[in-house]
Design an enzyme around this catalytic site. Structure first.
Site, mmCIF file in Angstrom:
data_model
loop_
_atom_site.group_PDB
_atom_site.id
_atom_site.type_symbol
_atom_site.label_atom_id
_atom_site.label_comp_id
_atom_site.label_asym_id
_atom_site.label_seq_id
_atom_site.Cartn_x
_atom_site.Cartn_y
_atom_site.Cartn_z
ATOM 1 N N HIS A 68 0.617 -0.924 0.365
ATOM 2 C CA HIS A 68 0.077 -0.416 -0.006
ATOM 3 C C HIS A 68 0.615 1.572 0.359
ATOM 4 O O HIS A 68 1.482 1.558 1.096
ATOM 5 C CB HIS A 68 -0.795 0.062 1.431
ATOM 6 N N ARG A 70 0.037 4.312 -0.451
ATOM 7 C CA ARG A 70 -1.442 5.253 0.086
ATOM 8 C C ARG A 70 -0.902 6.383 -0.708
ATOM 9 O O ARG A 70 -1.634 7.721 -0.347
ATOM 10 C CB ARG A 70 -0.526 5.615 1.161
ATOM 11 N N ASP A 158 -9.111 -5.067 -2.462
ATOM 12 C CA ASP A 158 -7.723 -5.108 -1.303
ATOM 13 C C ASP A 158 -8.891 -5.625 -0.231
ATOM 14 O O ASP A 158 -9.650 -6.727 -0.365
ATOM 15 C CB ASP A 158 -7.588 -3.280 -1.093
ATOM 16 N N HIS A 185 -8.582 -10.368 -0.578
ATOM 17 C CA HIS A 185 -7.669 -10.286 1.082
ATOM 18 C C HIS A 185 -8.755 -11.215 2.266
ATOM 19 O O HIS A 185 -7.546 -10.988 3.360
ATOM 20 C CB HIS A 185 -8.015 -9.120 1.735
ATOM 21 N N ASN A 286 -4.432 -6.392 9.537
ATOM 22 C CA ASN A 286 -5.306 -7.207 8.915
ATOM 23 C C ASN A 286 -4.881 -8.727 7.994
ATOM 24 O O ASN A 286 -4.145 -7.546 6.945
ATOM 25 C CB ASN A 286 -6.694 -6.891 7.996
ATOM 26 N N ASP A 313 2.391 -6.936 2.655
ATOM 27 C CA ASP A 313 1.425 -6.348 2.849
ATOM 28 C C ASP A 313 2.333 -4.699 3.795
ATOM 29 O O ASP A 313 1.394 -4.854 4.506
ATOM 30 C CB ASP A 313 0.473 -7.181 3.359
ATOM 31 N N PRO A 327 -5.028 -0.369 10.891
ATOM 32 C CA PRO A 327 -4.232 -1.479 10.932
ATOM 33 C C PRO A 327 -3.137 -1.815 9.231
ATOM 34 O O PRO A 327 -3.481 -1.300 8.573
ATOM 35 C CB PRO A 327 -5.000 -2.603 9.798
HETATM 36 ZN ZN LIG Z 1 -3.377 -4.772 2.353
#
Ligand SMILES: [Zn+2]
Length: 435
Positions: A68, A70, A158, A185, A286, A313, A327
């Site tokens: 990720h 972002r 996701d 996911h 997660n 992840d 998370p």
């Molecule tokens: Zn993820």
């Protein structure tokens, strides 16, 4: 103009080979591999492995199927720039990044903009994932409907998957048309998990039901569609067993194909770490960090080939967001050392690096259909990493390139250090050496 780099006198390891030799890189590809150091031509840059410690190894750079970044939308957590620096510091030059940005990456145009920005930076080869539904709202298909082939290498909703079976099936149908995997996911609720949640059961319990049921559902729908299902971050012993059985019994007549990944934090950390960090704050991820029995089951599933790949992840957050329970951990920079420290106890020193190379380079490259990388062979992209397999160092979050500083390995001593990373023949990272 020809640009030549020589890497000589290295122990060279990939998933299939382990030998001493030298690489001749021309422009961005491995032109030739030679066993001796005679007849090596002049080069613009020559890196001599004999100046490093004897525990230094040249490997293919790593491929991350799940990060990720972002960006766009959350610069307080991470930017394309900081994430790319974190990636190359961790030895990764190919990264698949998830679509839960703001705006959501749900059209090819948005993916192209991100990819072009990354190419301009030149640190890594970035592959944005496209979401399955528009704005990840689970109501209508995203731009995957008219997506041209070969531009996007993976689709994913996701952490949401898609609640509506028919819509999920339609998305899988598009993935089949494109010949690319859907990364599931598997932390979408489902009625049983929702009931446990409502009954006030602890997260450890309902999230386990959630993962196990969602894995079953993804496989079932994938079989119906005949597409490639890739299960993200497998974390429970039951999910590993479900996948093991499904792989045994998978009938591939209609194109159904199943792969999966595990994260370094589920390999090297447990619920004890989450508790220490704060279950609902800094230790939140997660799927959650699980029990020692689950951790052992994940390692066993890696060892017997049920789990195909390591994926980070990488999910950075600001300190305030972590304190409030967002998370995820920053994982790109510690992935190799965590795997080397936790995965290789039962292997001989020769086996361990070849296995790791399969898990971190060859297999993930194959899962997204990239055949020009993931190994060290003439003709492949010169995506390379120089690692010290014996160097030990304590993880210091303040030193992470990622803007997210939260790691379950903070303060822990790990074995394995990235010394240098090359992306398509270009040096994109150089760590400080002890020499
Ligand atoms: Zn993820």
């Amino acid at each position: 103009m020809l640009r030549r780099i020589i890497l000589k006198n290295f122990r060279i390891v990939d998933a299939d080979t382990d030998f001493f030799g030298s690489l001749i890189i021309e422009n961005n590809v491995i032109k030739k591999i030679v066993a001796d150091t005679e007849n090596i031509p002049d080069a613009d840059i020559t890196i001599d492995g004999s100046v490093f410690d004897s525990s230094t190894v040249l490997m293919p750079a790593f491929v991350d199927l799940h990060a990720h970044f972002r960006d766009p939308g959350f610069p307080e957590k991470e930017t394309l720039e900081s994430a790319s620096l974190a990636a190359v510091a961790g030895g990764f030059t190919t990264v698949v990044c998830m679509a839960n940005t703001n705006p959501v990456t749900d059209t090819i145009e948005k993916a192209r903009v991100l990819k072009a920005r990354s190419d301009a930076l030149g640190f890594i080869d970035l592959y944005p994932v496209l979401s399955l539904t528009k704005n990840m709202e689970g109501r209508e298909l995203s731009g995957i409907k008219d997506l041209p082939a070969a531009e996007v290498l993976m689709l994913s909703e996701d952490g949401k998957d898609v609640a509506n079976d028919n819509l999920f099936l339609a998305a899988m149908g598009e993935a089949k048309r494109l010949g690319i995997p859907v990364s599931c996911h598997c932390d979408f609720g489902g009625t049983e998990a929702d009931a446990a949640k409502k009954a006030g059961r602890p997260r450890a319990e309902w999230s386990r039901i959630e993962e196990n049921n969602a894995v079953r559902r993804a496989i079932e729908l994938g079989k119906k569609t005949g597409c490639h299902i890739h299960i993200a971050h497998v974390s429970t012993k039951e999910a590993a067993e479900i996948i093991r059985e499904a792989k045994k019994n998978s009938v591939s007549d209609n194109g159904f194909f199943l792969t999966c990944e595990a994260t370094p934090h589920h390999i090297g950390a447990t619920e004890e770490d989450a508790r220490r960090m704060g279950d609902e704050s800094f230790g939140r991820v997660n799927p959650p960090l699980r029990s020692e029995a689950d951790r052992q089951a994940i390692i066993a599933a890696i060892n017997d080939g049920t789990i195909d790949a390591i994926a980070t992840d990488h999910a950075p957050h600001s300190e305030a967001d972590k304190a409030a329970g967002s998370p995820g951990f920053s994982g790109l920079e510690t992935a190799f050392a965590v795997c080397l420290s936790h995965l290789t106890h039962e292997m001989t020193p020769n086996q361990e690096l070849q296995r790791l190379s399969a898990l971190m380079s060859k297999n993930p490259a194959r899962i997204i259909g990239l055949r020009d990388r993931g190994g060290i062979t003439a003709g492949l992209r010169a995506d390379l990493v120089i690692v010290d397999t014996q160097a030990r160092q304590k993880v210091n979050p303040a030193q992470l390139k990622s803007r997210g500083k939260c790691s379950p390995f903070a303060g822990k001593e790990l074995r394995g250090k990235i010394l240098m990373t090359l992306n398509a023949g270009k040096i994109v990272y150089m760590g400080e050496t002890s020499a």
